[in-house]
Scaffold this motif. Sequence first.
Motif, PDB file in Angstrom:
ATOM      1  N   ASP A  94       2.280  17.074  -3.864  1.00  0.00           N
ATOM      2  CA  ASP A  94       1.672  17.446  -5.146  1.00  0.00           C
ATOM      3  C   ASP A  94       0.631  16.415  -5.570  1.00  0.00           C
ATOM      4  O   ASP A  94      -0.435  16.769  -6.084  1.00  0.00           O
ATOM      5  N   LEU A  95       0.920  15.144  -5.351  1.00  0.00           N
ATOM      6  CA  LEU A  95      -0.001  14.076  -5.732  1.00  0.00           C
ATOM      7  C   LEU A  95      -1.320  14.183  -4.975  1.00  0.00           C
ATOM      8  O   LEU A  95      -2.392  14.144  -5.577  1.00  0.00           O
ATOM      9  N   VAL A  96      -1.244  14.331  -3.647  1.00  0.00           N
ATOM     10  CA  VAL A  96      -2.478  14.307  -2.845  1.00  0.00           C
ATOM     11  C   VAL A  96      -3.237  15.631  -2.873  1.00  0.00           C
ATOM     12  O   VAL A  96      -4.396  15.671  -2.469  1.00  0.00           O
ATOM     13  N   ALA A  99      10.122  21.200  16.313  1.00  0.00           N
ATOM     14  CA  ALA A  99       9.592  20.263  17.296  1.00  0.00           C
ATOM     15  C   ALA A  99       8.282  19.621  16.864  1.00  0.00           C
ATOM     16  O   ALA A  99       7.952  18.524  17.284  1.00  0.00           O
ATOM     17  N   GLY A 100       7.539  20.321  16.033  1.00  0.00           N
ATOM     18  CA  GLY A 100       6.235  19.789  15.674  1.00  0.00           C
ATOM     19  C   GLY A 100       5.722  20.299  14.345  1.00  0.00           C
ATOM     20  O   GLY A 100       6.280  21.217  13.744  1.00  0.00           O
ATOM     21  N   ALA A 101       4.635  19.655  13.915  1.00  0.00           N
ATOM     22  CA  ALA A 101       3.982  20.014  12.674  1.00  0.00           C
ATOM     23  C   ALA A 101       2.478  19.873  12.861  1.00  0.00           C
ATOM     24  O   ALA A 101       2.016  19.076  13.671  1.00  0.00           O
ATOM     25  N   SER A 102       1.758  20.655  12.105  1.00  0.00           N
ATOM     26  CA  SER A 102       0.298  20.573  12.130  1.00  0.00           C
ATOM     27  C   SER A 102      -0.196  20.669  10.706  1.00  0.00           C
ATOM     28  O   SER A 102       0.455  21.276   9.858  1.00  0.00           O
ATOM     29  N   THR A 103      -1.336  20.089  10.453  1.00  0.00           N
ATOM     30  CA  THR A 103      -1.909  20.185   9.117  1.00  0.00           C
ATOM     31  C   THR A 103      -2.713  21.463   8.956  1.00  0.00           C
ATOM     32  O   THR A 103      -3.284  21.711   7.901  1.00  0.00           O
ATOM     33  N   GLU A 104      -2.765  22.285   9.970  1.00  0.00           N
ATOM     34  CA  GLU A 104      -3.478  23.566   9.892  1.00  0.00           C
ATOM     35  C   GLU A 104      -2.538  24.686   9.522  1.00  0.00           C
ATOM     36  O   GLU A 104      -1.405  24.712   9.777  1.00  0.00           O
ATOM     37  N   SER A 133      -7.034   5.147   9.384  1.00  0.00           N
ATOM     38  CA  SER A 133      -6.322   4.174   8.548  1.00  0.00           C
ATOM     39  C   SER A 133      -5.492   4.848   7.461  1.00  0.00           C
ATOM     40  O   SER A 133      -4.399   4.379   7.136  1.00  0.00           O
ATOM     41  N   ILE A 134      -5.973   5.944   6.890  1.00  0.00           N
ATOM     42  CA  ILE A 134      -5.204   6.639   5.851  1.00  0.00           C
ATOM     43  C   ILE A 134      -3.929   7.222   6.446  1.00  0.00           C
ATOM     44  O   ILE A 134      -2.849   7.103   5.864  1.00  0.00           O
ATOM     45  N   SER A 135      -4.033   7.836   7.604  1.00  0.00           N
ATOM     46  CA  SER A 135      -2.874   8.425   8.266  1.00  0.00           C
ATOM     47  C   SER A 135      -1.837   7.357   8.604  1.00  0.00           C
ATOM     48  O   SER A 135      -0.635   7.531   8.348  1.00  0.00           O
ATOM     49  N   THR A 136      -2.280   6.258   9.159  1.00  0.00           N
ATOM     50  CA  THR A 136      -1.375   5.180   9.554  1.00  0.00           C
ATOM     51  C   THR A 136      -0.735   4.524   8.341  1.00  0.00           C
ATOM     52  O   THR A 136       0.479   4.269   8.322  1.00  0.00           O
ATOM     53  N   ALA A 137      -1.526   4.253   7.313  1.00  0.00           N
ATOM     54  CA  ALA A 137      -0.986   3.630   6.101  1.00  0.00           C
ATOM     55  C   ALA A 137       0.028   4.544   5.422  1.00  0.00           C
ATOM     56  O   ALA A 137       1.083   4.089   4.958  1.00  0.00           O
ATOM     57  N   ALA A 154      -3.502  11.935   4.999  1.00  0.00           N
ATOM     58  CA  ALA A 154      -2.430  11.306   4.225  1.00  0.00           C
ATOM     59  C   ALA A 154      -1.108  12.048   4.345  1.00  0.00           C
ATOM     60  O   ALA A 154      -0.041  11.449   4.265  1.00  0.00           O
ATOM     61  N   SER A 155      -1.178  13.356   4.539  1.00  0.00           N
ATOM     62  CA  SER A 155       0.062  14.145   4.530  1.00  0.00           C
ATOM     63  C   SER A 155       0.630  14.451   5.919  1.00  0.00           C
ATOM     64  O   SER A 155       1.738  14.976   6.021  1.00  0.00           O
ATOM     65  N   LEU A 156      -0.073  14.102   6.987  1.00  0.00           N
ATOM     66  CA  LEU A 156       0.401  14.433   8.338  1.00  0.00           C
ATOM     67  C   LEU A 156       1.801  13.880   8.612  1.00  0.00           C
ATOM     68  O   LEU A 156       2.683  14.615   9.072  1.00  0.00           O
ATOM     69  N   SER A 157       2.024  12.616   8.343  1.00  0.00           N
ATOM     70  CA  SER A 157       3.348  12.036   8.632  1.00  0.00           C
ATOM     71  C   SER A 157       4.437  12.701   7.800  1.00  0.00           C
ATOM     72  O   SER A 157       5.560  12.881   8.273  1.00  0.00           O
ATOM     73  N   TRP A 158       4.104  13.087   6.588  1.00  0.00           N
ATOM     74  CA  TRP A 158       5.068  13.732   5.702  1.00  0.00           C
ATOM     75  C   TRP A 158       5.452  15.119   6.212  1.00  0.00           C
ATOM     76  O   TRP A 158       6.622  15.488   6.215  1.00  0.00           O
ATOM     77  N   HIS A 159       4.458  15.896   6.649  1.00  0.00           N
ATOM     78  CA  HIS A 159       4.745  17.222   7.231  1.00  0.00           C
ATOM     79  C   HIS A 159       5.582  17.061   8.503  1.00  0.00           C
ATOM     80  O   HIS A 159       6.483  17.861   8.758  1.00  0.00           O
TER      81      HIS A 159
END
Length: 136
Positions: A80-82, A131-136, A50-54, A116-121
């Motif tokens: 910076d916020l998160v 082509a892509g992004a990862s949170t790692e 839900s956090i990712s989608t929101a 929370a930051s996946l969509s932003w990255h």
Amino acid sequence: SKKPRHFREMPEASHHANGHNPLCGDRITVYLHLDGDVIEDVSFVGAGCSISTASASMMTDALKGKTVAEAKALFERFHDLVTSDPSHAADNADPELGKLAVFSGVCEFPMRVKCASLSWHTMKAALEGEAGASTE
């Protein structure tokens, strides 16, 4: 997160990228349609918590009509916020974020920062032609 805005594929997108959070399995594709340097339309598809989608839904609202430079600056402010020190979260509130400030509490839960930051990255990767992004 139950009724995300701008949740659709965009065949006419000028930019897109896929994002993945391997820790929890969230996957997202962000689509952007630029007219010159302005984001005319933005959407996303994917499956996540839900956090990712929101966050993705609210990001799409925030980006429409922004220039690429404004979008990248908004990414930095949101990131910076998160990722701020939880003991100073209230001090780090950025009035420029508007409704996105609701994510300020995420910094208290390090595992959720990546949600929370996946969509932003992913948006940033799309703007930079990756082509892509990862949170790692």
